[in-house]
Design a protein around this motif. Structure first.
Motif, mmCIF file in Angstrom:
data_model
loop_
_atom_site.group_PDB
_atom_site.id
_atom_site.type_symbol
_atom_site.label_atom_id
_atom_site.label_comp_id
_atom_site.label_asym_id
_atom_site.label_seq_id
_atom_site.Cartn_x
_atom_site.Cartn_y
_atom_site.Cartn_z
ATOM 1 N N ALA A 30 23.683 2.626 -21.361
ATOM 2 C CA ALA A 30 23.718 2.848 -19.878
ATOM 3 C C ALA A 30 25.063 2.377 -19.461
ATOM 4 O O ALA A 30 25.350 3.146 -18.146
ATOM 5 N N GLY A 34 26.304 5.632 -18.070
ATOM 6 C CA GLY A 34 26.044 5.592 -16.661
ATOM 7 C C GLY A 34 27.262 5.512 -15.820
ATOM 8 O O GLY A 34 27.469 6.078 -14.699
ATOM 9 N N LYS A 58 20.679 7.012 -5.632
ATOM 10 C CA LYS A 58 21.030 7.858 -6.368
ATOM 11 C C LYS A 58 22.015 7.112 -7.650
ATOM 12 O O LYS A 58 21.854 7.562 -8.889
ATOM 13 N N LEU A 61 19.587 5.562 -10.264
ATOM 14 C CA LEU A 61 19.139 6.268 -10.725
ATOM 15 C C LEU A 61 19.961 6.989 -11.847
ATOM 16 O O LEU A 61 19.603 7.090 -12.955
ATOM 17 N N THR A 62 21.253 7.191 -11.526
ATOM 18 C CA THR A 62 22.300 7.839 -12.521
ATOM 19 C C THR A 62 22.540 6.895 -13.658
ATOM 20 O O THR A 62 22.667 7.229 -14.779
ATOM 21 N N LEU A 64 20.001 4.715 -14.749
ATOM 22 C CA LEU A 64 18.851 4.342 -15.199
ATOM 23 C C LEU A 64 18.633 5.442 -16.297
ATOM 24 O O LEU A 64 17.747 4.996 -17.413
ATOM 25 N N VAL A 65 18.904 6.527 -15.908
ATOM 26 C CA VAL A 65 18.545 7.909 -16.900
ATOM 27 C C VAL A 65 18.915 7.659 -18.268
ATOM 28 O O VAL A 65 18.254 7.762 -19.391
ATOM 29 N N PRO A 66 20.323 7.051 -18.466
ATOM 30 C CA PRO A 66 20.680 6.990 -19.780
ATOM 31 C C PRO A 66 19.916 5.909 -20.589
ATOM 32 O O PRO A 66 19.887 5.689 -21.585
ATOM 33 N N TYR A 67 19.646 4.847 -19.786
ATOM 34 C CA TYR A 67 18.964 3.736 -20.105
ATOM 35 C C TYR A 67 17.479 4.234 -20.907
ATOM 36 O O TYR A 67 17.240 3.998 -22.139
ATOM 37 N N LEU A 68 16.900 4.939 -20.113
ATOM 38 C CA LEU A 68 15.659 5.367 -20.558
ATOM 39 C C LEU A 68 15.733 6.586 -21.650
ATOM 40 O O LEU A 68 14.859 6.353 -22.559
ATOM 41 N N VAL A 69 16.665 7.486 -21.652
ATOM 42 C CA VAL A 69 16.976 8.388 -22.711
ATOM 43 C C VAL A 69 17.105 7.505 -24.017
ATOM 44 O O VAL A 69 16.522 7.728 -25.073
#
Length: 84
Positions: A30, A34, A58, A61-62, A64-69
């Motif tokens: 992230a 991120g 935003k 969230l930008t 957070l997305v790689p962290y969750l993936v």
């Protein structure tokens, strides 16, 4: 798959999502990915001082997305390897 077996898989998956190694790997991912995405998507606004609550949301969230993936990918891989 019956309910109790599925419940155990979900419980094990969630346990893996919070495992130290998975959290650490996802955090590094992230941070690197991120940061790159934030610079690509919001760099001009950051340089021009155009920050507001919407943009900050935003940006969060930008990152957070790689962290969750990374978290889901790592936990899924570990579960898959354990089944083999």
């Amino acid at each position: 798959m019956e309910f109790s077996a599925r419940n155990n898989v979900v419980r094990e998956f969630l346990k893996l999502c919070f495992a130290r190694s998975v959290v650490r790997r996802a955090g590094v991912t992230a941070l690197v990915v991120g940061t790159i995405l934030i610079l690509i998507n919001h760099g001009d606004a950051l340089l021009n001082g155009q920050m507001d609550t919407s943009r900050l949301s935003k940006i969060i969230l930008t990152a957070l997305v790689p962290y969750l993936v990374s978290t889901v990918s790592s936990a899924s891989s570990i579960l898959s390897m354990r089944k083999e």
